[in-house]
Design an enzyme around this catalytic site. Sequence first.
Site, PDB file in Angstrom:
ATOM      1  N   GLY A  64       0.955  -1.160   0.042  1.00 13.76           N
ATOM      2  CA  GLY A  64       0.034   0.080  -0.002  1.00 13.76           C
ATOM      3  C   GLY A  64       1.016   1.332   0.110  1.00 13.76           C
ATOM      4  N   CYS A  65       2.273   1.090   0.301  1.00 11.70           N
ATOM      5  CA  CYS A  65       2.919   2.177   0.048  1.00 11.70           C
ATOM      6  C   CYS A  65       3.727   2.185  -1.223  1.00 11.70           C
ATOM      7  CB  CYS A  65       4.301   2.032   1.009  1.00 11.70           C
ATOM      8  SG  CYS A  65       3.863   2.534   2.804  1.00 11.70           S
ATOM      9  N   GLN A  66       3.768   3.525  -1.974  1.00 10.48           N
ATOM     10  CA  GLN A  66       4.229   3.700  -3.222  1.00 10.48           C
ATOM     11  C   GLN A  66       5.804   3.304  -3.428  1.00 10.48           C
ATOM     12  OE1 GLN A  66       3.779   7.522  -5.020  1.00 10.48           O
ATOM     13  NE2 GLN A  66       3.637   6.631  -6.973  1.00 10.48           N
ATOM     14  N   SER A  67       6.505   3.882  -2.133  1.00  9.03           N
ATOM     15  CA  SER A  67       7.733   3.520  -1.903  1.00  9.03           C
ATOM     16  C   SER A  67       8.061   2.136  -1.485  1.00  9.03           C
ATOM     17  CB  SER A  67       8.318   4.556  -0.963  1.00  9.03           C
ATOM     18  OG  SER A  67       8.401   5.591  -1.117  1.00  9.03           O
ATOM     19  N   GLY A 106       0.082   5.655   2.306  1.00  2.00           N
ATOM     20  CA  GLY A 106       1.155   4.807   2.662  1.00  2.00           C
ATOM     21  C   GLY A 106       1.545   4.686   4.116  1.00  2.00           C
TER      22      GLY A 106
END
Length: 146
Positions: free
Chosen positions: A55-58, A125
């Site tokens: 769920g985090c872009q990073s 995120g």
Amino acid sequence: MATSDDTIDDRAEEIVNEFMFFDDWMGRYQHLIELGDSIPLIEEEHKNDDTRIHGCQSEVWVHTDFENGHVRYTGDSNAKITKGLAALLIRLMDEQPPEAVAEADLEFLEDIGMDEHLSPTRQNGLHAMFKQMKARALYGASSDSE
């Protein structure tokens, strides 16, 4: 600095006071990045899909372990702000009983204005990281006692 005797509320208050020291958001972001530099680093062998925060872009990993009935977290990220956010959550919940972690909230972020200064993607995120850290604490505690 936080000790294992501090409650989550004590730590949240300490974090708010620390961030309020800075007059502007550039100072607060810089402090967040510096917190990321002091994160208890996850061992490379634990950087896998099980510890990755979905769920985090990073790319961000948080490893959950248990010691004397308390949750222990280590983490890392490939993005400085995200690593700082992980460090903030680890600082809040590390060395706490799983039940206390389950009851934790992110209200302190409103007190420092963090939610309004993060992009929607980073907010999502951060909330995904928080939710997964809490779930892993409860799951690990229940499987640890079996």
